[in-house]
Design a protein around this motif. Structure first.
Motif, mmCIF file in Angstrom:
data_model
loop_
_atom_site.group_PDB
_atom_site.id
_atom_site.type_symbol
_atom_site.label_atom_id
_atom_site.label_comp_id
_atom_site.label_asym_id
_atom_site.label_seq_id
_atom_site.Cartn_x
_atom_site.Cartn_y
_atom_site.Cartn_z
ATOM 1 N N ASP A 124 70.038 46.879 -13.810
ATOM 2 C CA ASP A 124 69.371 48.041 -14.201
ATOM 3 C C ASP A 124 69.715 48.590 -15.630
ATOM 4 N N LYS B 11 72.819 58.236 1.519
ATOM 5 C CA LYS B 11 72.349 57.343 0.686
ATOM 6 C C LYS B 11 70.725 57.824 0.388
ATOM 7 N N TYR B 13 67.627 57.014 -2.021
ATOM 8 C CA TYR B 13 67.172 56.056 -3.182
ATOM 9 C C TYR B 13 66.406 56.954 -4.187
ATOM 10 N N SER B 14 66.241 56.019 -5.265
ATOM 11 C CA SER B 14 65.931 56.698 -6.704
ATOM 12 C C SER B 14 64.330 57.179 -6.566
ATOM 13 N N ASN B 15 63.693 56.962 -5.416
ATOM 14 C CA ASN B 15 62.260 57.365 -5.458
ATOM 15 C C ASN B 15 62.324 58.555 -4.266
ATOM 16 N N GLY B 16 63.683 59.237 -3.983
ATOM 17 C CA GLY B 16 63.938 60.228 -3.343
ATOM 18 C C GLY B 16 63.926 60.160 -1.628
ATOM 19 N N GLU B 54 75.878 48.341 -2.260
ATOM 20 C CA GLU B 54 74.957 49.169 -2.762
ATOM 21 C C GLU B 54 75.484 50.775 -2.858
ATOM 22 N N SER B 55 75.066 51.484 -3.992
ATOM 23 C CA SER B 55 75.875 52.580 -4.475
ATOM 24 C C SER B 55 75.731 53.708 -3.427
ATOM 25 N N SER B 57 75.464 57.803 -2.356
ATOM 26 C CA SER B 57 74.690 58.833 -3.086
ATOM 27 C C SER B 57 75.873 60.066 -2.536
#
Lengths: 302, 379
Positions: A124, B11, B13-16, B54-55, B57
């Motif tokens: 990324d 978690k 995701y970047s799309n919320g 996986e990161s 949140s």
């Protein structure tokens, strides 16, 4: 062909057999037509190559006077005189010159393109979409547009009349097409192996070296092959940057024999051209299997 | 010590999209925990967060006595077995097994020793010099397991490892992995395992405990037996068990004598005293009545009143030792299913398709769920 199993008691064996025979015949006829067309097209495409090869064994006056591929007067003069060239160097020198810049060019292209493609496909990075679009845009840009600014740049750097301008840009993944091709190939590869390797303890570079590069091998070979063939055939690049005859590669050397002699010795040129394509053909044949795999499986799930 | 603790793990995701909603889970040292749930319930995401692929949140992950939130996968002391094996295609089985050790700069002799040991354990010795593409699915999966064992991790992670195998192989691998877990435990090697699957047979047979997930929430964590007997909510009740638990909407009412009646349209069922006691504190009138197929029998003279329901037999499936008898209760759209031994069916139910039949519901084994909260109010 799929076999048909039809109940003999209701249809009769005879009908079944006849049906199969008719089907077989249709298939055979189809195959004959198909192969005939393919053979014909293949020969049409190969004809110029055959012509070149046969003409290099003909004396100069016969080349344009007969259509026959078989020489009336067999002569090796084309090869002997062509090899000696009109200059103080033999054609072997020009061969070597070609490899002096083609080999580093291929190596640098492969290394830089793989690293950049890996970055695009797996990391990324900020503004990734923008960079990717820029990359694709450079593919569409005609190379001749860049010639003058690039020439000026290399003149300032004092690199004219050396091979540096021919291969140095490759160290920076400037050929977007190859990067694009590798990115597409990488996108088709499952990431599980890389994840497994990450858990096994690989850092990004080890991942690239131990896992990604071996899996990319077919695509890398395609890149190397394309770059090799295009570079050997490149005329414009050497024409612009190389000025002394002792550094001429094949492409320029062939041109050399056209303008230094008064009546052009076509048999010499064609003989040398025949020799000049040998490396490309040999390299292609060696890498053929990988090459086909590399260009067909890009983008398809591996 | 290789206890794993998830605290408030989230978690987004970047799309919320919020995939995991702050889950809390403790996995004991040496425990075999199975995480199960329908696809999209974030069970794999949770596992991948645990692995570091996986990161995270929000929340914390602790393995042993270290918080591993920001550690890369290689430093977490884990090994993972992937669904599609993820063997390195260009390396032989031997190299695949030893790759992790090679990266950790273990000496060649030690690598050789540990690889051979793992190969022996998994009967891979004759395959050591083959490439992954020359292996069958079962063999490849064994290599994948071997690769995890060689690393001697604190925690084993399995991401649906058997779902690419055929049914027969899956059954034998299931036993193998369980045995392996016990062997490792006996030899005092850390063997805490987290096993993600969507197959409830695997969950029921392999797990010390099972964690049932749905839409990023944990629904229940318990031993297989407890999960089956005492499901805490509608989801767990419906998810665990095959054939599924029968569940129909019903009205619950209380009379003056403190008796609880369930009405399935016209017909009534009475809750036995011990169930009634439990329901009393969480009483709701709109409920879902649940009963497992094995607790429905054919009614006879001894069947207590208030546990008998009239139904029409729709179809019977012969399972060999028993029949699945599907019937409809008057006025209910949903079919119900009873598991009835073959000899009883043959003696009493032969040719009864389309006919009325009395069924005995063993109410002491029934469950009552609040329709609103979906919670089991009869526990």
């Amino acid at each position: 062909m799929t076999k048909l199993f039809i109940d003999k008691s209701t249809t009769g064996v005879v009908d079944n057999d006849r049906f199969l025979r008719v089907q077989m015949r249709k298939q055979k006829i189809g195959a004959v037509i198909r192969y005939f067309i393919l053979l014909f097209c293949g020969l049409v495409m190969l004809y110029p190559l055959f012509w070149m090869f046969s003409a290099s064994f003909k004396p100069n006056h016969e080349i344009f006077s007969s259509l026959s591929l078989w020489p009336n007067e067999f002569s090796l003069d084309g090869f002997i005189n062509g090899w000696n060239t009109g200059t103080e160097y033999t054609f072997g020198r020009f061969f070597l010159n070609t490899f002096y810049y083609v080999v580093p060019k291929v190596i640098l292209t492969v290394i830089s393109s793989v690293i950049v493609a890996y970055g695009f496909a797996r990391f990324d990075i900020p503004f990734k979409k923008f960079w990717f679009v820029t990359l694709v845009a450079t593919i569409l840009l005609p190379t001749s547009v860049l010639l003058i600014p690039q020439y000026l740049m290399f003149r300032e750097m004092g690199m004219l009349d050396s091979y540096m301008p021919l291969y140095l840009p490759m160290a920076f993944a400037t050929q977007g097409f190859f990067v694009f091709m590798l990115i597409q190939f990488l996108r088709g590869l499952p990431t599980d192996m890389e994840e497994a390797a990450m858990i096994d303890g690989c850092n990004s570079f080890q991942l690239l070296w131990y896992i990604v590069v071996p899996m990319l091998k077919p695509a890398i070979i395609s890149v190397a092959l394309f770059q090799f063939m295009w570079s050997v055939n490149d005329f414009l690049g050497p024409l612009i940057y190389i000025s002394s005859v002792e550094k001429y590669p094949i492409a320029l050397a062939l041109k050399l024999s056209i303008d230094v002699t008064e009546g052009t010795q076509w048999n010499e040129i064609l003989a040398m051209a025949s020799i000049a394509i040998v490396p490309s053909i040999v390299v292609f044949l060696i890498a053929q299997n990988y090459f086909v795999e590399g260009i067909t499986s890009g983008g398809v799930k591996g | 010590m290789s206890k794993v603790v998830l605290e408030n793990l989230t978690k987004v995701y970047s799309n919320g999209f919020k995939a995991v909603h702050g889950i809390n889970l403790e996995i004991e040292d040496g425990e075999f925990l199975v995480v199960i749930g329908p696809s999209g319930c974030a069970k794999s995401t949770t596992l991948r967060m645990l692995a570091g692929l996986e990161s995270i949140s929000g929340g914390t992950i602790t393995i042993g006595d270290r918080t591993v939130n920001n550690l890369p996968p290689k430093d977490r002391g884990i090994a993972m077995v992937f669904q599609n094996y993820a063997l390195y295609p260009h390396m032989s089985v031997r190299e695949n097994l030893g790759f992790g050790l090679k990266l950790a700069k273990v000496s060649k002799e030690d690598i050789e020793k540990q690889v051979n040991e793992a190969a022996e354990l998994l009967e891979l010795t004759p395959l050591l010099d083959r490439l992954p593409r020359q292996l069958s699915g079962g063999q490849a999966q064994r290599v994948a397991v071997g690769r995890a064992i060689v690393k001697r991790p604190q925690v084993f992670l399995f991401d649906e490892p058997l779902s690419n195998l055929d049914a027969k192989l899956r059954a034998s691998m299931r036993v193998r992995i369980s045995d392996l877990h016990n062997t490792l435990k006996k030899t005092n090697r850390s063997a805490t395992s987290v096993y993600v699957t969507h197959d409830q047979t695997e969950a029921m047979t392999m797990g010390d405990r099972i964690c049932v997930m749905k839409d990023g929430h944990i629904m229940q964590v318990d031993t297989p037996a407890n999960l089956y007997k005492y499901p805490q909510n509608l989801f767990v009740a419906g998810f665990i068990g095959a054939p599924e638990m029968n569940m129909v909407e019903a009205d619950l009412s209380r009379n003056d004598q403190d008796e609880y009646h369930l009405s399935l349209n016209e017909q009534g069922l009475t809750l036995p005293a011990e169930k009634a006691q439990k329901v009393a504190s969480k009483f709701a009138s709109d409920v879902v009545f649940g009963i497992r197929p094995e607790f429905i029998k054919l009614a006879d003279d001894s069947s207590p009143q208030g546990e008998v329901v009239k139904g029409i037999v729709i179809r019977m499936e012969n399972m060999g030792a028993e029949f699945y008898v599907h019937f409809s209760v008057d006025g209910e759209k949903k079919e119900m299913c009873a598991r009835i031994p073959s000899d009883i069916v043959e003696a009493q139910l032969w040719n009864s398709k389309g006919k009325e039949q009395l069924f005995h519901f063993e109410m002491s084994n029934a469950h009552i769920f609040d329709k609103q909260t979906e919670e089991n109010i009869s526990l």
